[in-house]
Design an enzyme around this catalytic site. Sequence first.
Site, mmCIF file in Angstrom:
data_model
loop_
_atom_site.group_PDB
_atom_site.id
_atom_site.type_symbol
_atom_site.label_atom_id
_atom_site.label_comp_id
_atom_site.label_asym_id
_atom_site.label_seq_id
_atom_site.Cartn_x
_atom_site.Cartn_y
_atom_site.Cartn_z
ATOM 1 N N LYS A 102 4.444 8.985 8.828
ATOM 2 C CA LYS A 102 4.196 8.399 10.150
ATOM 3 C C LYS A 102 5.208 8.881 11.215
ATOM 4 O O LYS A 102 5.079 9.982 11.699
ATOM 5 C CB LYS A 102 4.102 6.875 10.027
ATOM 6 C CG LYS A 102 2.937 6.506 9.076
ATOM 7 C CD LYS A 102 2.428 5.098 9.133
ATOM 8 C CE LYS A 102 1.099 4.985 8.403
ATOM 9 N NZ LYS A 102 1.139 4.369 7.088
ATOM 10 N N TYR A 124 0.863 -1.184 0.000
ATOM 11 C CA TYR A 124 0.000 0.000 0.000
ATOM 12 C C TYR A 124 0.898 1.232 0.000
ATOM 13 O O TYR A 124 1.904 1.269 0.698
ATOM 14 C CB TYR A 124 -0.887 0.010 1.244
ATOM 15 C CG TYR A 124 -1.727 1.267 1.411
ATOM 16 C CD1 TYR A 124 -2.787 1.534 0.552
ATOM 17 C CD2 TYR A 124 -1.461 2.179 2.436
ATOM 18 C CE1 TYR A 124 -3.565 2.689 0.709
ATOM 19 C CE2 TYR A 124 -2.235 3.327 2.605
ATOM 20 C CZ TYR A 124 -3.285 3.574 1.732
ATOM 21 O OH TYR A 124 -4.049 4.705 1.896
ATOM 22 N N ASP A 174 9.283 2.664 -0.313
ATOM 23 C CA ASP A 174 8.267 3.382 0.442
ATOM 24 C C ASP A 174 8.427 2.978 1.902
ATOM 25 O O ASP A 174 8.009 1.906 2.313
ATOM 26 C CB ASP A 174 6.867 3.049 -0.087
ATOM 27 C CG ASP A 174 5.778 3.806 0.684
ATOM 28 O OD1 ASP A 174 6.120 4.530 1.646
ATOM 29 O OD2 ASP A 174 4.604 3.661 0.323
#
Length: 429
Positions: free
Chosen positions: A267, A144, A239
């Site tokens: 994050k 994702y 990523d």
Amino acid sequence: MKRETSAQLFEEAKTYFPGGVNSPVRAFKSVSGPPVFVKEGRGARFYDEDDNEFIDFCCSWGPLILGHNNEKVRNAVLDTVKKGTSFGTPTRLGNVIGQLILDNNPYIEKLRFVSSGTEAVMSALRLARGVTGKSKVIKFDGCYHGHVDSLLVKAGSGLATFGVSTSAGIPESFAKETIVLPLNDLDAIDETLQKHGDDIACIIIEPVPANNGLLLQDASYLKALREKCDEHCVLLIFDEVISGFRVGFGGAAGYYGIQPDIITYGKIIGGGMPVGAYGASKGIMKYISPDGPVYQAGTLSANPVAMSAGIAMIEQLLAPDFYTDLEAKTKAFISDILSYCDEKGYEVTIPSIGSIFWIAFTKSRITKADQIDAASMEKFKVLHHELLQKGVYLGPSGYEVGFVSAAHTKEDLAEAATKMKAAFDVVFA
Ligand SMILES: *Cc1c(COP(=O)(O)O)cnc(C)c1O
């Protein structure tokens, strides 16, 4: 446990927000009951609107590696807020965090701050296309990358065909720019690069795929990706929105010792504030505006409040043994639960890396998305419900990973383990 206030607030929220939420998984669609409306967090725990206490393993989906309401992060934010929240100009705090990161992470030489992981990924793709002059992207089934249009795609029929969008509102012409391949399959990569290498700008991968279970890859596979990208003049994007600052200060690049071309962060990097970033070598970053032709901008990018939260976070991550202690604590917690499950003959494994773990209802090692048995999610639903009742909070889907934070004490983890064992007893009763 009473959760009436959360239930009421959720009914009210449904009149304001689609599905009652501002991000879909929060709606608890894959588990039972209303979402937990949280009012306060401290350390490893948070407290909901009904005054229930939970030991939290979601940790805001990863950012809270120091737990809730970390004192130094809170104080840094409060100090900065007193002077203003955003100026739309450069600030000294930007330099401070830039230096902290670049001095301690040898895998990037320059970076650019944005305001979310999605934005970081979107910008990294544009950069890769700007540098290579090519347009297509390879992504992997089970990874994702945020809600970037061209990455909300699944594989079309047959190997190495172009993607099909998984969300309404994405033109097929966008989805066609993406090729979706299975993880841990070098033949699929070879075949695709041979056929389409001249059109492929980049391969993007979560080097620690942690958004669809925890699909840990072989280091040799990740290294081979690096080599194949070089052979075909394709850029490799890691990523690291989850793995960055999580599996070590240098993220997965440092963990596996692999130098990607571009790395995305999010994050943890913002200390719990909305922040993302992407970085690369000086040679690649010089393509970004105003130095180069690839446009990318942001009104609130690198705002001082978020930067000060990030600084206070990152300084603590640089403490000696921070990551080894966190990993040791996580390993002990998991092996305690697993040895109980093994003794009882429960079909459970808990793959982990650093302080990330995933509960899998199988004994097999899983490296690809399609190896996950969808039926096992019924077991997760029972587990989740039991744990909520007992005051342990996991992300509300069996495809989500859990996070241990530095604030989880041995006592917190022992208490959580006892509750987890009891919850597994119910799942397998
Ligand atoms: C969370 C995540 C994103 C998206 O970040 P947002 O801040 O939610 O936009 C992108 N990539 C990975 C690997 C993620 O885990």
